[in-house]
Structures are given as structure tokens and as C-alpha cells.
Design a protein around this motif. Structure first.
Motif, PDB file in Angstrom:
ATOM      1  N   VAL A   1       0.704  -1.075  -0.083  1.00 22.16           N
ATOM      2  CA  VAL A   1      -0.330   0.498   0.035  1.00 22.16           C
ATOM      3  C   VAL A   1       0.875   1.306  -0.155  1.00 22.16           C
ATOM      4  N   LEU A   2      -0.435   2.611  -0.119  1.00 18.42           N
ATOM      5  CA  LEU A   2       1.183   3.480  -0.090  1.00 18.42           C
ATOM      6  C   LEU A   2       0.702   4.252   1.314  1.00 18.42           C
ATOM      7  N   SER A   3       2.017   4.031   1.971  1.00 22.98           N
ATOM      8  CA  SER A   3       2.245   3.791   3.727  1.00 22.98           C
ATOM      9  C   SER A   3       1.299   5.436   4.140  1.00 22.98           C
ATOM     10  N   GLY A   4       1.652   5.909   3.500  1.00 20.16           N
ATOM     11  CA  GLY A   4       1.485   7.481   3.761  1.00 20.16           C
ATOM     12  C   GLY A   4       0.319   8.177   3.565  1.00 20.16           C
ATOM     13  N   ARG A   5      -0.581   7.383   2.557  1.00 18.50           N
ATOM     14  CA  ARG A   5      -1.569   8.280   1.771  1.00 18.50           C
ATOM     15  C   ARG A   5      -2.999   7.413   2.694  1.00 18.50           C
ATOM     16  N   SER A   6      -4.032   8.040   2.558  1.00 20.17           N
ATOM     17  CA  SER A   6      -5.263   7.703   3.412  1.00 20.17           C
ATOM     18  C   SER A   6      -5.974   6.257   2.432  1.00 20.17           C
ATOM     19  N   VAL A   7      -6.954   5.710   3.550  1.00 20.77           N
ATOM     20  CA  VAL A   7      -7.586   4.129   2.574  1.00 20.77           C
ATOM     21  C   VAL A   7      -7.696   4.611   1.495  1.00 20.77           C
ATOM     22  N   GLU A   8      -8.911   5.622   1.766  1.00 13.69           N
ATOM     23  CA  GLU A   8      -9.649   6.358  -0.148  1.00 13.69           C
ATOM     24  C   GLU A   8      -8.857   5.963  -0.622  1.00 13.69           C
ATOM     25  N   ASP A   9      -7.719   6.706  -0.819  1.00 10.52           N
ATOM     26  CA  ASP A   9      -6.304   7.296  -2.062  1.00 10.52           C
ATOM     27  C   ASP A   9      -6.055   5.678  -2.550  1.00 10.52           C
ATOM     28  N   ASN A  10      -6.136   5.311  -1.288  1.00  5.08           N
ATOM     29  CA  ASN A  10      -5.338   3.443  -1.795  1.00  5.08           C
ATOM     30  C   ASN A  10      -6.634   2.589  -2.639  1.00  5.08           C
ATOM     31  N   ALA A  11      -7.097   2.346  -2.378  1.00  8.34           N
ATOM     32  CA  ALA A  11      -8.362   2.380  -2.922  1.00  8.34           C
ATOM     33  C   ALA A  11      -8.550   2.661  -4.267  1.00  8.34           C
ATOM     34  N   MET A  12      -8.894   3.323  -4.410  1.00 14.78           N
ATOM     35  CA  MET A  12      -8.502   4.367  -5.296  1.00 14.78           C
ATOM     36  C   MET A  12      -8.090   3.939  -6.788  1.00 14.78           C
ATOM     37  N   LEU A  13      -6.252   3.299  -6.110  1.00 10.19           N
ATOM     38  CA  LEU A  13      -5.401   3.635  -6.604  1.00 10.19           C
ATOM     39  C   LEU A  13      -6.320   2.936  -8.208  1.00 10.19           C
ATOM     40  N   SER A  14      -6.147   1.350  -8.594  1.00  6.84           N
ATOM     41  CA  SER A  14      -6.696   0.554  -9.516  1.00  6.84           C
ATOM     42  C   SER A  14      -7.889   1.348 -10.881  1.00  6.84           C
ATOM     43  N   LEU A  15      -8.110   2.214 -10.116  1.00  5.96           N
ATOM     44  CA  LEU A  15      -9.120   3.049 -11.140  1.00  5.96           C
ATOM     45  C   LEU A  15      -8.775   3.820 -11.571  1.00  5.96           C
ATOM     46  N   LEU A  16      -7.745   4.737 -10.558  1.00  4.99           N
ATOM     47  CA  LEU A  16      -7.481   6.116 -11.490  1.00  4.99           C
ATOM     48  C   LEU A  16      -6.602   5.618 -12.129  1.00  4.99           C
ATOM     49  N   ALA A  17      -5.956   4.039 -12.408  1.00  6.49           N
ATOM     50  CA  ALA A  17      -4.482   3.767 -13.127  1.00  6.49           C
ATOM     51  C   ALA A  17      -5.635   3.850 -14.140  1.00  6.49           C
ATOM     52  N   ARG A  18      -6.743   3.160 -14.353  1.00  8.47           N
ATOM     53  CA  ARG A  18      -7.447   3.886 -15.727  1.00  8.47           C
ATOM     54  C   ARG A  18      -8.502   4.400 -16.392  1.00  8.47           C
ATOM     55  N   GLY A  19      -7.753   5.038 -15.655  1.00  8.59           N
ATOM     56  CA  GLY A  19      -8.438   6.362 -16.704  1.00  8.59           C
ATOM     57  C   GLY A  19      -9.507   6.873 -16.286  1.00  8.59           C
ATOM     58  N   THR A  20      -9.871   6.264 -14.596  1.00  3.16           N
ATOM     59  CA  THR A  20     -11.361   6.558 -14.280  1.00  3.16           C
ATOM     60  C   THR A  20     -11.519   7.918 -13.673  1.00  3.16           C
ATOM     61  N   ARG A  21     -12.913   8.667 -13.888  1.00  2.40           N
ATOM     62  CA  ARG A  21     -12.630  10.103 -13.220  1.00  2.40           C
ATOM     63  C   ARG A  21     -12.079  10.082 -11.684  1.00  2.40           C
ATOM     64  N   GLU A  22     -12.107  11.345 -10.584  1.00 10.13           N
ATOM     65  CA  GLU A  22     -11.890  10.648  -9.886  1.00 10.13           C
ATOM     66  C   GLU A  22     -13.023  11.116  -8.463  1.00 10.13           C
ATOM     67  N   GLU A  23     -14.258  11.798  -9.274  1.00 12.75           N
ATOM     68  CA  GLU A  23     -15.033  11.603  -8.239  1.00 12.75           C
ATOM     69  C   GLU A  23     -15.508   9.885  -8.176  1.00 12.75           C
ATOM     70  N   ASP A  24     -15.283   9.380  -9.750  1.00 12.88           N
ATOM     71  CA  ASP A  24     -16.309   7.954  -9.663  1.00 12.88           C
ATOM     72  C   ASP A  24     -15.221   6.912  -9.362  1.00 12.88           C
ATOM     73  N   ALA A  25     -14.062   7.951  -9.551  1.00 15.17           N
ATOM     74  CA  ALA A  25     -13.254   6.665  -8.816  1.00 15.17           C
ATOM     75  C   ALA A  25     -13.215   6.347  -6.910  1.00 15.17           C
ATOM     76  N   ARG A  26     -13.540   7.486  -6.164  1.00 13.66           N
ATOM     77  CA  ARG A  26     -14.186   7.766  -5.095  1.00 13.66           C
ATOM     78  C   ARG A  26     -15.146   6.832  -4.357  1.00 13.66           C
ATOM     79  N   ALA A  27     -16.518   7.125  -5.364  1.00 11.17           N
ATOM     80  CA  ALA A  27     -17.775   6.373  -5.269  1.00 11.17           C
ATOM     81  C   ALA A  27     -17.261   5.171  -5.209  1.00 11.17           C
ATOM     82  N   ALA A  28     -16.719   4.317  -6.124  1.00 15.38           N
ATOM     83  CA  ALA A  28     -16.161   3.180  -5.968  1.00 15.38           C
ATOM     84  C   ALA A  28     -15.453   2.576  -5.174  1.00 15.38           C
TER      85      ALA A  28
END
Lengths: 220, 360
Positions: A90-117
């Protein structure tokens, strides 16, 4: 057509004995599969090849009936696969939510959608209240569930887990296994390498890897 | 199907700010490198520009032309040099003579008629130039000795009183005679000397060409530097060109990029995670480039700030020219480091992603 390995042989370096020997297998879809076998039997190698992290020395990986070329592997790995590893990454210094968004962001998902997912995936693995916390404040089991949430948030077609409970105690293993099997999105195939027969028993099917060959059934 | 640019930039920024110890350590180490480079540049620039200024002030680029005796056109040709490129000022000195003052019998002084340009060569700061007639400029030494100032009246050797319209520090560049009384004459007739101040870059050529201006037929003219130079005379321009840090900026850039690469090596499991979730290496490099931009930017600002502050405290406030030179050197190092650092970052995570993830 599902994920298929066709006459796959793999060696780590020329002259070394093959870890996998002409292995052919069609992984059924929308089910949970446990891969068991003795240490050094090539379970992780099998997972890495199936998940397009490693190109086999010989043979081919096919998805939907089409051979995956080296050029396609990166894009398909991003689009179709989710990973959970034995060591917690995990990215240890980052928030749990930031870590959970990572795969989605890497796929080009919009930040708001990634956060909700990501919030949905965290709720599925029982970390719904932990989104704002820093990842390094979580326990080992919580971190592994975070990794599962990160993998399933992107709704992968294939969820690959390499001994995800290998470093966890009994109660935590149970929670993580349930999160993996029950928390995976509908239609996702789970392929999990494990040494733990109790974990393997919870999967729909157990595959045994021995002498470089895969067979249905068997004990860890 | 990869990272959106905004999300990637945000990711890079969060990576920087959520690791305060790593970031501040990196910034401080890079600032030490940039600070060394900037400090060296500032030190040399200050020292050399200071020397250059004092060299110019003392007449380092002034030459004297001595026309052939009795050449009637020499004053006009001397004053005409003011229109030549590379000439700061030029002016003629007619034959000076010793006189005494009515108001102070026995005080001898050097009296000379000069063209207006000569006053500008002898004292570039002189603002009031006498219109001629009964208006005169006195040298600083005589003014101090006699208590003269602008507006005083002077009665040289039995003549009509003359108004002092300027006090010139002529001794700075013409120290041979301490007491001067100068009156402006039109640029006509034969002169004793033609004083010419050149711009530094035009000095050598101007000095070589000066005798030809005053040569008439076979009558030879000579020119000589006001300050003679020898092998011990410093040359600020060549010293500046040969300063060691002139070629040191790529080394500084390499050290800065190397530091960034070293931290990437310690972060390889984290960077491997980005690859594992499907980040292409090109996107990873872009993310590292943004991180490098932030860290190197902070380091450069910090280094420049404290180097300038220290320099100002120890010496004097650097001028715009010095600041420009320094920022160009440090900026070149920063730009090169920014180009190399992300590449190093991606190089340390080449190979198997699975191996990177094991490495914690």
C-alpha cells in the motif's frame, strides 16, 4: 471464452528445470478457484503467467479465445485483472481511500467516480469507516482487506490473490477470505494461491499444482 | 486507458506532501547541492564584478593619445571620438601651466583648458559642466585645501574673477598633480593629450587604433594605456570564463538527479505497486517528473534564497547582472536534473513487477 493457458512451460533462466511443464488449463468463469500445492511447485509462477505479469517461456495465454501478445499484456492486465499479494503493498502515507482508488485512477476513471467506487469497495470489505485514515494506521488484516478493496473496486474480470492470508492469524484469515470470496464483484473469477486448506475449502473449486501440472481437486 | 493528467498530477503532489520526512530530507540535500553552486557563483561574481568596477573607476579602460606636436586639427579629432562606438568619453587637454591664486598667494596650481569630454573622462560623476568664459571647475584636492565649492569665486593670476561651477574628482584618474583648475575650451587647435575612455570590450582595439587618429603624414602619434598592464594584471573577463563552477552545473544536476533516483530505489515497492495496478511506465515517469518538479523547485528556491541572504550579509546585495548569471547556472542544473531524475526513477523499477512488490 474464459482465461486459458495452453501448453505453458516456464523456466527461470536457460538450463534450469521447468517450473511448469506443458500446462494446459481453462479456468472456469464466475467462480472462486483455489490453487494449492507444495512450496516451490510453481503456484506463484502460475498466477503471474495467468495474470500477465510474466510471459511464459513456451506456450500461450488466451483470453476469450485469443492469444495474448506481449504488446497487449499491459493493457489487458490493467483492464481485466485485479491483484492481491501476500505481502501487503500500500501507499503507507496516503489515506485508505486514496489507496482504494488507485486501480481505478490507473484505468483513467474520473476522480469522483473512482472515489465513489472505492468507498463502495471499502464498505464491502468492512473498512467503510476507515476511508480518511492513513493506511499506516491499519492492522495487518485491515491492510490486506484494503488491498482486496483496491483490487475489487475496479470490478476486474479476474481477481488473482497470491497467498493473501499467508501472514495473518486465524480470525483475520477468516475475515480476509470472506472479503475475497464474498466481496468480489459479480462475474469476477477469483484465482487464489493458498497453503491453507481451510481457505481452499471455501472456494468453489480447488486446483492442485504438482510436477508442473494442474489438476482439479487435491489438498493443500 | 491510463491516468488522467490531473489525477496523475494530484497523485504526484500527494506523494510529495504525505511523506514529509522523505520530502524534506530530499529538499534539504538538493538545496545543499544547489546552494553550493549558487554560493560559488555569487562569490566569484561579486568578487570579479567588484574588481571590474574598481578597475573601471580607476581608469582601467582609459587611453591617452599624444598627437604630433602642433597638429591644429587634433582637438577636433579628439572630441569627435565621442561619436565612435565603444567610446565612453573622449576629450582633449590643451597645454597646462602652473599658476598662482590671487586669493592665496604662493599656492601653485595646475591650470588647463580642456574640452568638455575630458571632464567626463576624468570624473564620470561630474554633472555640472561649465559653459566656458569665466566659469571653471576645480579639482577636489584644491577645493578641499582652499574651501572652494560650487558657487565660490576664484581669481586666478590677476584675471577677472571666475565662478566655480563644478568640483571634480580629477585626481582619481589624474593623480600626478593635485591642484587643478579647469576651464572648458572649444575643440579647436593643437592639444597636448587626448584622453579616451573605452568600453571594456572595445579597449584593446581602440588603443591600437588611436595613434592613427592623430597621425598626419610622417608625423607620428603615440597612444598609451593610462594604467599599464603586465602579467600580474588581473583580467576579470578571463577569470570569469575559467571559473570552475562554469562546468560544474552538469555535476550538480547529476548529483540532484542521483539523489532522486536513490529515493526512487528505496520506493521501488511503492512504484512497483503503481505498475501492478496498471500504470504504464510512461505515466509513472510523468508522475515522477511532477514529483521532481516540486522537490527540485523547492530546493532551488531554498538554496537561492539562503545563498543570496548569506551573500548579502557577508558582502553586498547582488545586482541584477550577478543574480541573472547565478540563476542561469543554477537553473541549467535544475533543468538538467528535472530531465534526468524521472528517467532514473523509472530505471530503478525495471524488471519483474512481482519482484518489486516483494521488496519492502
Amino acid at each position: 471464452m474464459p482465461l486459458e493457458l495452453r501448453t505453458v512451460t516456464h523456466r527461470y533462466g536457460p538450463g534450469s528445470p521447468p517450473v511448469l511443464r506443458g500446462l494446459s488449463f481453462v479456468f472456469p468463469e464466475d467462480c472462486s478457484l483455489a490453487v494449492v500445492g507444495p512450496s516451490g511447485s510453481g503456484k506463484t509462477t502460475l498466477l503471474a503467467i495467468a495474470g500477465l505479469l510474466l510471459a511464459p517461456s513456451e506456450g500461450e495465454v488466451r483470453i476469450d479465445g485469443k492469444e495474448v501478445s506481449r504488446g497487449q499484456a499491459g493493457e489487458l492486465r490493467t483492464r481485466l485483472f485485479g491483484w492481491v499479494f501476500q505481502t501487503v503493498n500500500v501507499l503507507s502515507g496516503r489515506s485508505v481511500e486514496d489507496n482504494a482508488m488507485l486501480s481505478l485512477l490507473a484505468r483513467g476513471t474520473r476522480e469522483e467516480d473512482a472515489r465513489a467506487a472505492a468507498q463502495g469497495a471499502l464498505a464491502t470489505v468492512g473498512l467503510g469507516e476507515f476511508g480518511e485514515r492513513r493506511a499506516n494506521s491499519l492492522s495487518g488484516g485491515e491492510l490486506q482487506r484494503l488491498c482486496i478493496a483496491r483490487a475489487v473496486a475496479a470490478k476486474p474480470r479476474f481477481l488473482l490473490a497470491d497467498e493473501p492470508t499467508g501472514q495473518l492469524d486465524g480470525a483475520t484469515t477468516e475475515r480476509v477470505t470472506r472479503a475475497l470470496i464474498e466481496g468480489r464483484p459479480k462475474g469476477t473469477t477469483l484465482l487464489m494461491v493458498t497453503h491453507d486448506p481451510l481457505v481452499a475449502a471455501q472456494c468453489d473449486l480447488t486446483l492442485a499444482l504438482q510436477d508442473g501440472q494442474l489438476s482439479i481437486g487435491g489438498m493443500a | 486507458m491510463s491516468w488522467r493528467p490531473r489525477a496523475l498530477a494530484r497523485e504526484a503532489w500527494l506523494n510529495v506532501v504525505t511523506s514529509p520526512w522523505r520530502t524534506s530530507g530530499l529538499v534539504l540535500a538538493m538545496a545543499a547541492i544547489f546552494g553550493g553552486l549558487v554560493g560559488l557563483e555569487l562569490g566569484d561574481a561579486n568578487e570579479l564584478t567588484g574588481f571590474q568596477e574598481s578597475f573601471v573607476r580607476s581608469g582601467g579602460y582609459v587611453a591617452l593619445g599624444i598627437p604630433a606636436e602642433g597638429d591644429p586639427g587634433s582637438a577636433a579629432r579628439c572630441e569627435a571620438l565621442n561619436d565612435q562606438p565603444g567610446v565612453v568619453a573622449a576629450g582633449a587637454v590643451f597645454a597646462p601651466e602652473l599658476e598662482t591664486l590671487e586669493t592665496a598667494p604662493g599656492v601653485l596650481f595646475q591650470r588647463a583648458a580642456v574640452t568638455e569630454g575630458a571632464l567626463r573622462v576624468w570624473d564620470p560623476r561630474l554633472r555640472t559642466v561649465p559653459a566656458g568664459g569665466r566659469e571653471m571647475v576645480v579639482g577636489l584636492a584644491l577645493a578641499r585645501e582652499m574651501g572652494l565649492r560650487v558657487g565660490s569665486w576664484l581669481i586666478p593670476g590677476g584675471e577677472e574673477p571666475a565662478l566655480v561651477t563644478g568640483v571634480a574628482d580629477v585626481e582619481r584618474r589624474n593623480p600626478q598633480v593635485a591642484r587643478w583648475v579647469l576651464e572648458v575650451a572649444p575643440p579647436a587647435g593643437a592639444i597636448e593629450q587626448c584622453w579616451v575612455e573605452f568600453e571594456p570590450g572595445a579597449y584593446e582595439g581602440g588603443l591600437a587604433a588611436l595613434p592613427a587618429v592623430f597621425t598626419i603624414g610622417d608625423e607620428g602619434a603615440v597612444a598609451r594605456p593610462y594604467i599599464r598592464r603586465d602579467e600580474f594584471t588581473r583580467d576579470p573577463a578571463s577569470e570569469w570564463e575559467s571559473r570552475p563552477q562554469k562546468d560544474g552545473w552538469p555535476l550538480a544536476a547529476g548529483l540532484v538527479a542521483g539523489l532522486f533516483g536513490l529515493t526512487a530505489w528505496f520506493r521501488r515497492s511503492e512504484l512497483g505497486l503503481y505498475l501492478a495496478v496498471g500504470t504504464p511506465r510512461s505515466s509513472l515517469m510523468a508522475m515522477l517528473a511532477v514529483e521532481a518538479l516540486v522537490v527540485v523547485g523547492f530546493a532551488l528556491a531554498l538554496a537561492t534564497g539562503y545563498a543570496f541572504a548569506i551573500d548579502e550579509a557577508l558582502r553586498h546585495a547582488p545586482g541584477w547582472d550577478e543574480a541573472g548569471i547565478v540563476l542561469r547556472t543554477a537553473g541549467s542544473a535544475a533543468l538538467l536534473a528535472l530531465a534526468v531524475a524521472p528517467v532514473l526513477g523509472v530505471l530503478v523499477v525495471r524488471g519483474s513487477i512481482a519482484e518489486l512488490l516483494k521488496d519492502r
